[in-house]
Design a protein around this motif. Sequence first.
Motif, mmCIF file in Angstrom:
data_model
loop_
_atom_site.group_PDB
_atom_site.id
_atom_site.type_symbol
_atom_site.label_atom_id
_atom_site.label_comp_id
_atom_site.label_asym_id
_atom_site.label_seq_id
_atom_site.Cartn_x
_atom_site.Cartn_y
_atom_site.Cartn_z
ATOM 1 N N ARG A 165 5.825 4.527 -9.925
ATOM 2 C CA ARG A 165 4.929 3.838 -8.982
ATOM 3 C C ARG A 165 4.692 4.646 -7.703
ATOM 4 N NH1 ARG A 165 2.792 2.085 -5.130
ATOM 5 N NH2 ARG A 165 2.496 -0.077 -4.427
ATOM 6 N N PHE A 166 5.667 5.479 -7.301
ATOM 7 C CA PHE A 166 5.591 6.178 -6.025
ATOM 8 C C PHE A 166 5.791 7.686 -6.215
ATOM 9 C CE2 PHE A 166 7.566 1.996 -5.360
ATOM 10 C CZ PHE A 166 6.635 1.415 -4.504
ATOM 11 N N GLU A 167 5.289 8.455 -5.256
ATOM 12 C CA GLU A 167 5.629 9.867 -5.152
ATOM 13 C C GLU A 167 6.991 9.946 -4.475
ATOM 14 O OE1 GLU A 167 4.186 13.696 -2.518
ATOM 15 O OE2 GLU A 167 2.689 12.198 -3.126
ATOM 16 N N ASP A 183 0.810 -1.216 0.000
ATOM 17 C CA ASP A 183 0.000 0.000 0.000
ATOM 18 C C ASP A 183 0.846 1.270 0.000
ATOM 19 O OD1 ASP A 183 0.973 -0.490 2.584
ATOM 20 O OD2 ASP A 183 -0.669 0.617 3.520
ATOM 21 N N ARG A 215 2.843 4.547 -0.882
ATOM 22 C CA ARG A 215 2.606 5.543 -1.926
ATOM 23 C C ARG A 215 3.742 6.564 -2.036
ATOM 24 N NH1 ARG A 215 -0.080 2.132 -3.116
ATOM 25 N NH2 ARG A 215 -2.342 1.979 -3.378
ATOM 26 N N THR A 216 4.487 6.773 -0.952
ATOM 27 C CA THR A 216 5.529 7.798 -0.952
ATOM 28 C C THR A 216 6.876 7.170 -0.622
ATOM 29 O OG1 THR A 216 5.085 8.322 1.386
ATOM 30 C CG2 THR A 216 3.917 9.608 -0.294
#
Length: 238
Positions: free
Chosen positions: A58-60, A37, A39-40
């Motif tokens: 895929r990620f910030e 899950d 995200r960063t």
Amino acid sequence: MEATNLLYRDPALYDAVQSDSMSAEMCQTLIELHRPDARTLIDFGCGTGRDLEILAKRFECIGVDFQPGMVDHAHQVRPGLDIRTGDMRTARLGKRMDVVTCMGNSLAYVHDSEEISQVFTTFAAHARPGALLVLCSPVAPITQTEPTVATVDTPRGTATVTIRHEWDLRTQINTMHRHWVLPSGDEAQDEIRRRVLFPRELERYVEDAGFEVLDMADGTGAGLTGPTAYTVARYTRD
């Protein structure tokens, strides 16, 4: 580091040498396994942002690197990435992320034990509760004494590099001496000194900073057999 490593003085050559690196893909696999899950992500020692460019799909992402020349090159060739100049012993961005990474042997360039602890404090300062820490670092020395020769395809042609290793057990420093013959015919020499943290030693730094080790493997699927390991840990503090 900047004075002795040729690749830091020539970031385009750095990108060419690292062109076959699978670090970003391995990192992504480990994140999907342990924190799907997420995200960063913040990457300390991101170099020219080559791996970060892959992870940013895929990620910030935020990248931090100590070498201004590498960061300047990243801004030129990867302008869409958020890459900043900073020292991972002291950097404080005021952000806490789902994933903290440090790959490409960046941790090994910190030789002093107290400063290594400072680096792990930085990792913790940027980790949310439950965040993943993903490291790639040497956990055993390269003790081969015979030189090896390799070729590197660069934008300017083929370079040849002869590599020789030395190991100092007292300091746990693995020194790599390289002699380059560049496509222009010019020759250059550089020297890279890396601190080896043995597995139990590395685990202690990780745990002292508030992380719980989840896995340590060399990426071959055969456990921990090679000189370099990926370490995955979870931040357990609030």
